[in-house]
Structures are given as structure tokens and as C-alpha cells.
Design a protein around this motif. Structure first.
Motif, PDB file in Angstrom:
ATOM      1  N   ILE A 217     -86.999  38.776 -12.319  1.00 31.05           N
ATOM      2  CA  ILE A 217     -88.172  37.886 -12.241  1.00 31.05           C
ATOM      3  C   ILE A 217     -89.278  38.414 -13.156  1.00 31.05           C
ATOM      4  O   ILE A 217     -89.916  37.649 -13.881  1.00 31.05           O
ATOM      5  N   CYS A 218     -89.481  39.702 -13.148  1.00 35.72           N
ATOM      6  CA  CYS A 218     -90.514  40.323 -13.973  1.00 35.72           C
ATOM      7  C   CYS A 218     -90.221  40.104 -15.463  1.00 35.72           C
ATOM      8  O   CYS A 218     -91.110  39.735 -16.226  1.00 35.72           O
ATOM      9  N   GLN A 219     -88.981  40.322 -15.866  1.00 35.74           N
ATOM     10  CA  GLN A 219     -88.627  40.124 -17.276  1.00 35.74           C
ATOM     11  C   GLN A 219     -88.804  38.673 -17.684  1.00 35.74           C
ATOM     12  O   GLN A 219     -89.332  38.380 -18.764  1.00 35.74           O
TER      13      GLN A 219
ATOM     14  N   MET B 117     -87.100  44.184 -25.236  1.00 28.67           N
ATOM     15  CA  MET B 117     -86.123  45.237 -25.499  1.00 28.67           C
ATOM     16  C   MET B 117     -86.786  46.453 -26.162  1.00 28.67           C
ATOM     17  O   MET B 117     -86.423  47.585 -25.871  1.00 28.67           O
ATOM     18  N   GLU B 118     -87.768  46.212 -27.011  1.00 26.76           N
ATOM     19  CA  GLU B 118     -88.486  47.319 -27.633  1.00 26.76           C
ATOM     20  C   GLU B 118     -89.295  48.096 -26.585  1.00 26.76           C
ATOM     21  O   GLU B 118     -89.362  49.316 -26.625  1.00 26.76           O
ATOM     22  N   LEU B 119     -89.872  47.365 -25.638  1.00 25.36           N
ATOM     23  CA  LEU B 119     -90.688  47.996 -24.604  1.00 25.36           C
ATOM     24  C   LEU B 119     -89.835  48.702 -23.550  1.00 25.36           C
ATOM     25  O   LEU B 119     -90.050  49.871 -23.240  1.00 25.36           O
ATOM     26  N   MET B 120     -88.843  47.984 -22.992  1.00 27.79           N
ATOM     27  CA  MET B 120     -88.085  48.505 -21.858  1.00 27.79           C
ATOM     28  C   MET B 120     -86.693  49.024 -22.228  1.00 27.79           C
ATOM     29  O   MET B 120     -86.118  49.811 -21.496  1.00 27.79           O
ATOM     30  N   GLY B 121     -86.105  48.519 -23.301  1.00 30.66           N
ATOM     31  CA  GLY B 121     -84.818  49.026 -23.762  1.00 30.66           C
ATOM     32  C   GLY B 121     -83.608  48.529 -22.995  1.00 30.66           C
ATOM     33  O   GLY B 121     -82.493  48.999 -23.213  1.00 30.66           O
TER      34      GLY B 121
ATOM     35  N   ASP C 217     -94.464  34.802 -22.451  1.00 34.86           N
ATOM     36  CA  ASP C 217     -95.495  35.047 -23.456  1.00 34.86           C
ATOM     37  C   ASP C 217     -95.030  35.941 -24.595  1.00 34.86           C
ATOM     38  O   ASP C 217     -95.765  36.134 -25.558  1.00 34.86           O
ATOM     39  N   HIS C 218     -93.850  36.530 -24.471  1.00 33.65           N
ATOM     40  CA  HIS C 218     -93.331  37.457 -25.471  1.00 33.65           C
ATOM     41  C   HIS C 218     -91.870  37.126 -25.756  1.00 33.65           C
ATOM     42  O   HIS C 218     -91.242  36.356 -25.030  1.00 33.65           O
ATOM     43  N   SER C 219     -91.329  37.752 -26.774  1.00 28.34           N
ATOM     44  CA  SER C 219     -89.926  37.506 -27.126  1.00 28.34           C
ATOM     45  C   SER C 219     -89.020  38.518 -26.421  1.00 28.34           C
ATOM     46  O   SER C 219     -89.472  39.539 -25.912  1.00 28.34           O
ATOM     47  N   ARG C 220     -87.728  38.220 -26.442  1.00 26.00           N
ATOM     48  CA  ARG C 220     -86.739  39.151 -25.901  1.00 26.00           C
ATOM     49  C   ARG C 220     -86.748  40.455 -26.700  1.00 26.00           C
ATOM     50  O   ARG C 220     -86.587  41.534 -26.149  1.00 26.00           O
ATOM     51  N   ASP C 221     -86.947  40.349 -28.007  1.00 24.50           N
ATOM     52  CA  ASP C 221     -87.005  41.556 -28.838  1.00 24.50           C
ATOM     53  C   ASP C 221     -88.168  42.456 -28.432  1.00 24.50           C
ATOM     54  O   ASP C 221     -88.020  43.682 -28.402  1.00 24.50           O
TER      55      ASP C 221
END
Length: 118
Positions: free
Chosen positions: A92-94, A107-111, A100-104
């Protein structure tokens, strides 16, 4: 004048963290409201959706939810006991972040991708 004057101690500055991106409020349990529609305002605790090494990222980005004790650490559906509920909250959080942000960016933030994972 004192021979050995006291040193002034600087106070630690508190970091102002953003509110929960889930819209979770500190006066009601997020999961009680989500699952049953009921508002539980008793014994609330702040839960970092991504813990361990990602705890500071959770705090800095608003990946937190206010939960009652039963949903946080003691009941059968508590996120610290029930992996299914924990993964659901992470998903739900993702999803909310990706509005408001992209999947990329995620992935850069959380990996790691938490949507549709077992």
C-alpha cells in the motif's frame, strides 16, 4: 569571573519529519479503519513501514502509520507478527508513493519492489 567557566551545551536539533504519505493520523489506527471502517483511538503507536536499515528512509519519506497495539505488535494481525499484513502495508505504501513518483524513483530509494510479491 570564574576560573573555569562552564561550557555552553548546544541542544540537539530535532528533524521535522513529513506526515504519513498514507494519510495515517496520530489519533486513529490506520489498519482498523482500513479493514473494518471502525475508528480505534486507543493505545496508538507509530510504526515504520520499512524497518531495520530502512527505518530512517521510512521516517524521512513519511512511510509511517499509526497503529493500535493489536495491529502493531500484539494481536494475530499485528505487523510485527503477521508477515502477510506487513507485506500488505508495504505494498500500500509503495502504491501511494508511486502516485507521485515513478517506479524507478522507488527502486532507487528502497531497492526492492513490494507490489505483488509473495
Amino acid at each position: 569571573m570564574l576560573m573555569y567557566p562552564k561550557k555552553t551545551i548546544q541542544k540537539k536539533r530535532r528533524i521535522k519529519h513529513p506526515p504519513s504519505i498514507l494519510g495515517s493520523r496520530s489519533d486513529r489506527c490506520y489498519l482498523c479503519e482500513l479493514k473494518t471502517g471502525m475508528i480505534n483511538q486507543r493505545n496508538l503507536e507509530k510504526h515504520h513501514i520499512f524497518g531495520g536499515p530502512d527505518r530512517t528512509k521510512s521516517e524521512a519519506n513519511g512511510f509511517v502509520a499509526w497503529l493500535c497495539v493489536e495491529h502493531h505488535r500484539e494481536g494475530p494481525f499485528a505487523v510485527h507478527i503477521n508477515a502477510k499484513v506487513r507485506k500488505q502495508l508495504q505494498s500500500i505504501c509503495q502504491k501511494r508513493y508511486e502516485r507521485d513518483h515513478s517506479r524507478d524513483q522507488w527502486m532507487e530509494l528502497m531497492g526492492r519492489n513490494y507490489i505483488d510479491t509473495d
